[in-house]
Each structure stands twice: as structure tokens, then as C-alpha cells.
Enzyme design. Structure first.
Site, PDB file in Angstrom:
ATOM      1  CB  SER A   5       2.107  -0.357   8.244  1.00 35.83           C
ATOM      2  OG  SER A   5       1.618  -0.436   6.940  1.00 35.83           O
ATOM      3  CG  ASN A   6       2.164  -4.140   4.093  1.00 37.44           C
ATOM      4  OD1 ASN A   6       1.272  -4.969   4.198  1.00 37.44           O
ATOM      5  ND2 ASN A   6       1.990  -2.981   3.469  1.00 37.44           N
TER       6      ASN A   6
ATOM      7  CG  HIS B 262       0.295  -2.957  -6.465  1.00 37.81           C
ATOM      8  ND1 HIS B 262       1.219  -1.953  -6.654  1.00 37.81           N
ATOM      9  CD2 HIS B 262      -0.823  -2.581  -7.134  1.00 37.81           C
ATOM     10  CE1 HIS B 262       0.680  -0.999  -7.409  1.00 37.81           C
ATOM     11  NE2 HIS B 262      -0.551  -1.372  -7.713  1.00 37.81           N
TER      12      HIS B 262
ATOM     13  CG  ASN C  91       5.577  -5.760  -4.645  1.00 34.63           C
ATOM     14  OD1 ASN C  91       5.952  -5.121  -3.658  1.00 34.63           O
ATOM     15  ND2 ASN C  91       4.925  -5.179  -5.639  1.00 34.63           N
TER      16      ASN C  91
HETATM   17  C1  GRF Z   1       1.632  -0.268   0.885  1.00 33.69           C
HETATM   18  O1  GRF Z   1       0.400   0.285   0.515  1.00 33.69           O
HETATM   19  C2  GRF Z   1       2.075  -1.282  -0.133  1.00 33.69           C
HETATM   20  O2  GRF Z   1       1.029  -1.981  -0.724  1.00 33.69           O
HETATM   21  C3  GRF Z   1       2.747  -0.411  -1.163  1.00 33.69           C
HETATM   22  O3  GRF Z   1       3.417   0.584  -0.423  1.00 33.69           O
HETATM   23  C4  GRF Z   1       2.754   0.759   0.837  1.00 33.69           C
HETATM   24  C5  GRF Z   1       3.778   0.540   1.893  1.00 33.69           C
HETATM   25  O4  GRF Z   1       3.277   0.792   3.169  1.00 33.69           O
HETATM   26  N1  GRF Z   1       3.605  -1.195  -2.020  1.00 33.69           N
HETATM   27  P1  GRF Z   1       4.090   0.323   4.445  1.00 33.69           P
HETATM   28  O5  GRF Z   1       5.495   0.934   4.316  1.00 33.69           O
HETATM   29  O6  GRF Z   1       4.137  -1.164   4.475  1.00 33.69           O
HETATM   30  O7  GRF Z   1       3.351   0.894   5.618  1.00 33.69           O
END
Ligand code: GRF
Length: 218
Positions: free
Chosen positions: A24-25, A120, A118
């Protein structure tokens, strides 16, 4: 003092996004690029897991999406070197870890010094490592959030670029807190990438300091 240098050679800058899952990011970065609010190209998306849904998101957006299995490599360094080679081969300027569930080692960090970000899901340095939202809830903090930071060899420990806070409610579950934090993640990751690419920053110790044009010229 470390100044942001001119190692972003491409215009627009080329991003390499490393994922392990949902993506999703990654999607928030794809959307920002599409909307023109982030002047960059996503050169390649790499996953250590074949089943990562983010690989499909990338392909749907017409982006090269590669699965690189750690099983094909003798050790972590060999794997990280292969990742670095692949990213360099695609002329990547900035590497974005977006839910990449592996420690990043020297071969990759040395290939992209201060050029790996990154995200977090906590206000670092609180609750580094796995299940940050559960850690925050169980600790009983009233505020948590999201952090984008530069990657060093220290787990979740590099200079902080942007943070955003959210409240923790009495009725929260891990899922509801994670969802509230995720909204902020999707907002600040493209913003942090933009900031780093713009180059108006320097490192003072472990502080990421933005340089205003007047200060820069002073
Ligand atoms: C997110 O909460 C990010 O902060 C963490 O892992 C999760 C990844 O989610 N490192 P996505 O794959 O981006 O939906």
C-alpha cells in the site's frame, strides 16, 4: 557535517522500491508520481517474496516488478549485493523500502549511502522492529505515528526525515491503530521522498536538517 550531494543524477530521479507484501505504501508512491506531485520515475519494484501483492500493483502500473528470492544466494551479503547490482543496473538514484521485511546490510547501504529510505509505523526511536503498532498499544502510549528515515546498519535507527503523530484511543485494537497510522504513512512517504530528492538538506550528526535558501546562501 554531510551535505546532500549531487548523486541524484537522473532528472526525473529514478526510484527503486523494495517490498515484501501488500504494497500500500508502494501504491501511495505510484499515485503521487501519477498525480505529478512527486517528480520521479519508479524504475523497478523488487520483492523478496514471490506472493507479494505489491508486485501486481507495480505490474498494473506498468512498472518492472521483480522477485529476487533469498534462497538463490549463499548468505545475506550475497543477496544484498545482488539487490545493489540490480538497482544500479536500473540507474536507481534513491531506494525506498516499503514494507521490506529484511535487514539491509552493508553491500546495499554502501552502494546507496544516505540514499535509502524506510517507513516505520511508530514514532521512532520508540517501538522499532516488528509489530510496532502492537508494541505501542501494549505499552499504553497515548500517541503513536509513522516515521520515514534514512537507512543505516542500525535497525530502524537512521536519521529521521519526517514523522507524523496520531492519537491512540482507549477502544483501539492493533488493526484500528494500524489503519490510522497507515493513513499518515501514505501521506508522508511521498512527501519525504520529495524532500530528499529536492536536495535542500544536510546531516548534522544524526539530525536531518533542511537548509533554507537564505541559510544555504549565507
Ligand atoms: C507498513 O506499516 C510499513 O510502515 C511497515 O510495513 C507495512 C507495509 O505495508 N514497514 P504495505 O506493504 O506498504 O501496505
Amino acid at each position: 557535517m554531510l551535505l546532500a550531494d549531487d548523486s541524484m543524477k537522473n532528472n526525473p530521479a529514478r526510484l527503486g522500491v523494495l517490498i515484501s507484501g501488500r504494497g500500500s505504501n508502494l501504491q501511495s508512491i505510484i499515485d503521487a508520481v501519477k498525480a505529478g506531485t512527486l517528480q520521479a520515475t519508479i524504475a523497478v519494484v523488487i520483492s523478496n517474496r514471490a506472493e507479494a501483492a505489491g508486485l501486481l500493483r507495480a505490474r498494473e502500473a506498468g512498472i518492472e516488478a521483480v522477485h529476487v528470492s533469498p534462497r538463490g544466494y549463499s548468505d545475506r551479503n550475497a543477496y544484498d549485493q545482488a539487490m545493489a547490482d540490480l538497482l544500479r543496473d536500473r540507474s536507481v538514484d534513491l531506494v525506498c523500502l516499503a514494507g521490506f521485511m529484511r535487514l539491509v546490510g552493508d553491500p546495499l547501504i554502501n552502494a546507496f549511502p544516505n540514499r535509502i529510505l524506510n517507513i516505520h509505523p511508530s514514532l521512532l526511536p520508540a517501538f522499532s522492529g516488528l509489530e510496532a503498532q502492537r508494541q505501542a498499544l501494549e505499552h499504553g502510549v497515548r500517541v503513536s505515528g509513522a516515521t520515514v528515515h534514512l537507512v543505516t546498519t542500525e535497525l530502524d535507527g537512521g536519521p529521521i526525515v519526517i514523522q507524523s503523530a496520531v492519537p491512540v484511543m482507549d477502544e483501539d485494537t492493533v488493526d484500528s491503530l494500524a489503519a490510522r497510522i497507515l493513513v499518515e504513512e501514505h501521506r508522508i512517504y511521498p512527501e519525504a521522498i520529495r524532500l530528499v530528492l529536492d536536495g535542500g538538506w544536510r546531516l548534522e550528526g544524526r539530525r536531518f536538517v533542511r537548509v533554507s535558501p537564505t541559510r544555504a546562501g549565507a
